[in-house]
Design an enzyme around this catalytic site. Structure first.
Site, PDB file in Angstrom:
ATOM      1  N   GLY A  20       0.820  -1.207   0.000  1.00 14.03           N
ATOM      2  CA  GLY A  20       0.000   0.000   0.000  1.00 14.03           C
ATOM      3  C   GLY A  20       0.850   1.251   0.000  1.00 14.03           C
ATOM      4  O   GLY A  20       1.940   1.277   0.563  1.00 14.03           O
ATOM      5  N   GLY A  23      -0.173   8.962   1.323  1.00 19.50           N
ATOM      6  CA  GLY A  23       0.424  10.261   1.093  1.00 19.50           C
ATOM      7  C   GLY A  23       1.636  10.511   1.963  1.00 19.50           C
ATOM      8  O   GLY A  23       2.547  11.247   1.586  1.00 19.50           O
ATOM      9  N   MET A  24       1.673   9.893   3.137  1.00 24.20           N
ATOM     10  CA  MET A  24       2.731  10.162   4.087  1.00 24.20           C
ATOM     11  C   MET A  24       3.649   8.971   4.296  1.00 24.20           C
ATOM     12  O   MET A  24       4.813   9.128   4.658  1.00 24.20           O
ATOM     13  CB  MET A  24       2.100  10.551   5.434  1.00 24.20           C
ATOM     14  CG  MET A  24       2.994  11.334   6.343  1.00 24.20           C
ATOM     15  SD  MET A  24       2.081  12.001   7.753  1.00 24.20           S
ATOM     16  CE  MET A  24       1.888  10.550   8.759  1.00 24.20           C
ATOM     17  N   ALA A  25       3.151   7.774   4.091  1.00 26.17           N
ATOM     18  CA  ALA A  25       3.938   6.574   4.370  1.00 26.17           C
ATOM     19  C   ALA A  25       3.539   5.460   3.416  1.00 26.17           C
ATOM     20  O   ALA A  25       2.451   5.466   2.844  1.00 26.17           O
ATOM     21  CB  ALA A  25       3.735   6.134   5.818  1.00 26.17           C
ATOM     22  N   VAL A  27       3.185   1.175   3.036  1.00 24.33           N
ATOM     23  CA  VAL A  27       2.911   0.016   3.882  1.00 24.33           C
ATOM     24  C   VAL A  27       3.451  -1.240   3.205  1.00 24.33           C
ATOM     25  O   VAL A  27       3.191  -1.483   2.022  1.00 24.33           O
ATOM     26  CB  VAL A  27       1.397  -0.140   4.158  1.00 24.33           C
ATOM     27  CG1 VAL A  27       1.157  -1.318   5.095  1.00 24.33           C
ATOM     28  CG2 VAL A  27       0.837   1.140   4.764  1.00 24.33           C
ATOM     29  N   ASP A 136     -10.202  11.001   9.914  1.00 27.90           N
ATOM     30  CA  ASP A 136     -10.045  10.613   8.499  1.00 27.90           C
ATOM     31  C   ASP A 136     -10.784   9.302   8.237  1.00 27.90           C
ATOM     32  O   ASP A 136     -10.260   8.408   7.592  1.00 27.90           O
ATOM     33  CB  ASP A 136      -8.560  10.481   8.155  1.00 27.90           C
ATOM     34  CG  ASP A 136      -8.330  10.451   6.634  1.00 27.90           C
ATOM     35  OD1 ASP A 136      -9.231  10.907   5.902  1.00 27.90           O
ATOM     36  OD2 ASP A 136      -7.275   9.973   6.203  1.00 27.90           O
TER      37      ASP A 136
END
Length: 724
Positions: A20, A23-25, A27, A136
């Site tokens: 996955g 936007g920030m990390a 997976v 979110d």
């Protein structure tokens, strides 16, 4: 190929594949080589690792999830923070996202939708009770197992609701299709913002479309703030009306008008399951909205009515499509709607109707009203032979018979003890909402009232025996000790309520126990380490009053940690003692430790403390040129906690372990396992190095100065010198 694949983080988590991207990390799927199980690892993207703001948010995610433990929330196993990589190790979910499932099904049935939403709400309630707001909530952040179990994940922008003030991250963060109006405005958000997002998801599950959707994200955010969504049943008429009401209530623009807690929304869902005809009253229909759902009665005799009130009035209309009766009271008040309000309602809920269509609808309504009036027959007994069963539970039996005997035959099946008052109905054979025929037999159970028991006569019993006898009858016991010269010590001399008095099961009986003749003073025992229940009994025998104060401790729950009257101290028998009692929970406290920088340390540094790779303390920027003494107050919980203190040089980003310690946060003490302060500063290039003079340059033969010719002796001069 992704450069992270094949890496082994902390020597334990071997990354196998990317599963996955966010936007920030990113997976990854990984294998925990220690436990041999599959895990998911979220790694902060490199471009954000240098941003203090993103690092703070990433650390907040781990802290937020770490305090959550719920079957509908993705578990977190481990976290790792270093100068090179920052990651979170989580439960690996072998399933799909709710978004993927919704896209494959397009429109979900209400049972599946309610099943999913209830699990999401339970997860949110667990988080909200701990001060955490997700902010979110969206189908992409919901994982689903093949058995339908839901797991909420990605608390990456979660915020502790108890924190005051706002920072840059308090701006509107979240997926715009599910964003709450207050979040779109950039206002401070709380638990009610998550509930709005849940309402949007439920809307999308049941209709197959989002309430607001355009190509412009800004426009969507504005719609959430200003526009009223089309009612779900306009898109999908198969949605039950109570579910539509739940969606509308969850999506109220004003947070104070919507559900205040996830539990409130769950309760309404449960009410709908128990009663599919429940009316919450969350939707106020305009005249246009009401007439839209009216239709002519094709077979009045098959109509199902909800209650007796509806038989006797003229202000109700039957809808053969929905099997319900609608109020038509708006006809008298139609003129009360202003032209502006009518136009607004029309633009929001129904297409503009032509004048001809309006006339046709008014004629239809008039015809329906005449038919229904004929059905009601001027208030006399209805012609229909089928009705909707009313809820009789809680009604007085005689009142129920008097009210409904002309419709159904109410017969008593049994009379039993119950929590209801005498003669109240507590069970009926035909559930509320089912269709019944005129004259059908409905069997009911009628309450005899609450069951009572007689207080046993325990006078002159030993207090322990008396307590057993009372508890055997389902009664609670509380002892009161008093001096009594006429009754031997530890024997019962009275009870309240009195012996043989009838009381409800569970009633607390106050048992008066003799402590013998008056006691002038007693010598206090040492109760520390003993059970508070035992201490209360003994103090009660003495006549000493007991107060308790709770304190978190690793000791077993109920264990006495401290007593206000010291052991061996003699006190009057009417004294009061206060016991500090363990709650059995890990104690939280502070450990103060001071780190002394070397005399030759120079630069700007930061001290961080970790327990099992979890950050528990981080200092401000420390200047070694300003002070060498740096006190740290570390707050955590536990009595034997291994803490590692790490030194970071802020000039070059280098880190080194400064020391390891065992800390007891219950009593604020610590012991040093190992400490290497000077070596740590050397490792991070944090020691002053004095400058030295540069060495003299080597002479260059080619650049040697030549002796002038006037100074060199000539051959003739050499000969003359020899002759002389």
């Amino acid at each position: 190929m992704d450069k992270n694949i094949g890496k082994k983080l902390d020597g334990r988590y071997e990354i196998t594949e990317l599963i996955g991207e966010g936007g920030m990390a990113d997976v990854y799927k990984a294998v925990d080589v220690v436990d041999g199980k599959e895990v998911a690892v979220k790694i902060l993207k490199k471009e954000f690792a240098e941003s203090e703001e993103f690092l703070r948010r990433f650390r907040n995610e781990s802290k937020a999830i770490a305090v959550l433990s719920h079957p509908n929330i993705v578990k977190i196993y481990d976290v790792g923070f270093s100068e090179k990589i920052q990651f979170i190790v989580m439960e690996y979910i072998d399933g799909i996202t709710l978004k993927e499932y919704m896209e494959s099904e397009r429109v979900l049935n209400w049972k599946d939708s309610v099943h999913f939403v209830t699990q999401i709400l339970r997860a949110l309630q667990h988080a909200h009770e701990r001060g955490i707001v997700h902010r979110d909530i969206k189908p992409q952040n919901i994982m689903m197992f093949t058995d339908g179990t839901i797991k909420v994940m990605d608390f990456g922008i979660a915020k502790f609701a108890r924190e005051e003030g706002r920072t840059a991250t308090d701006q509107a963060i979240g997926t715009v299709h599910y964003i709450s109006p207050e979040q779109a405005r950039g206002d401070v958000t709380d638990a009610k913002s998550d509930l709005y997002s849940v309402g949007v998801m439920l809307y999308e599950m049941l209709t197959g479309q989002k309430p607001f959707d355009t190509d412009n994200p800004v426009s969507i955010a504005v719609m959430h703030m200003q526009n009223i969504a089309e009612l779900p049943r306009h898109i999908n008429p198969d949605i039950p009306e109570p579910i539509e009401e739940i969606i509308v209530h969850a999506m109220e623009k004003n947070p104070n008008d919507r559900y205040q807690t996830a539990n409130e929304m769950i309760r309404d869902i449960d009410r709908f399951k128990a009663d599919p005809y429940v009316n919450f009253g969350y939707i106020k229909k305009s005249p246009e909205e009401s007439t839209r759902y009216f239709s002519a009665v094709q077979n009045p005799d098959s109509a199902v009515y909800e209650d007796e009130e509806e038989y006797e009035g003229d202000n109700y209309l039957y809808d053969d499509q929905q099997d319900v009766v609608y109020s038509n009271e708006y006809d008298e008040d139609y003129s009360d709607f202003s032209e502006e309000e009518t136009e607004k309602s029309r633009s929001l809920f129904v297409p503009v109707l032509s004048a001809v269509t309006v006339v046709v609808i008014m004629v239809a309504v008039l015809l329906i009203t005449m038919v229904v009036k004929d059905m009601f027959n001027g208030g006399s007994e209805p012609k229909t032979t089928q009705f909707v069963m009313r809820n009789l539970v809680g009604m007085d039996y005689n009142q129920a018979v008097e009210s409904y005997s002309k419709y159904i035959d109410i017969q008593v099946e049994a009379q039993e003890w119950s929590e209801l008052e005498r003669d109240k109905i507590f069970e009926q054979s035909i559930p509320e909402g089912e269709a019944v025929k005129k004259g059908e037999i409905v069997k009911v159970k009628v309450s005899l009232g609450q069951k009572t028991v007689k207080v046993p006569n325990v006078i002159n019993y030993h207090y322990i025996t008396a307590g057993e006898a009372l508890r055997a009858e389902g009664l609670e016991v509380e002892y009161k000790y008093q001096a009594n010269n006429d009754v031997d010590e530890e024997l019962v001399f009275d009870t309240e309520p009195a012996a043989l008095e009838e009381v409800a099961p569970g009633t607390t009986v106050l048992v008066y126990v003799s402590k013998g003749s008056d006691v002038e003073e007693i010598e206090m025992e040492d109760f520390v380490g003993k059970s508070i229940d035992d201490a209360k009994v003994q103090c009660g025998i003495w006549g000493i009053s007991v107060k308790t104060e709770k304190k978190a401790s690793s000791k077993e729950k109920g264990t006495i940690l401290k007593q206000s009257i010291e052991a061996g101290e003699k006190v009057p028998s009417d004294s009061t003692i206060t016991f500090t009692v363990s709650t059995g929970e890990e104690p939280e406290g502070d450990v103060d430790i001071t780190v002394y920088f070397p005399d030759d340390a120079t630069g700007r540094f930061r001290l961080s403390a970790y327990h099992n790779n979890t950050p528990i303390y981080e200092s401000f920027t420390l200047s070694a040129d300003y002070t060498k003494e740096n006190p740290m107050k570390i707050t955590y919980k536990g009595t034997d906690v291994h803490v590692t203190i790490v030194l970071t040089n802020l000039s070059n980003g280098l880190t080194a372990v400064l020391g390891e310690y065992n800390m007891n946060f219950e009593d604020g003490t610590f012991s040093t396992i190992r400490e290497s302060i000077y070596e740590a500063f050397g490792t991070v290039d944090g020691l002053y190095v004095a400058p030295t003079d540069p060495p003299a340059p080597e002479p260059d033969p080619d650049s040697q100065p030549q002796t002038p010719e006037t100074d060199a002796p000539t051959e003739a001069e050499d000969e003359n010198s020899d002759e002389e």
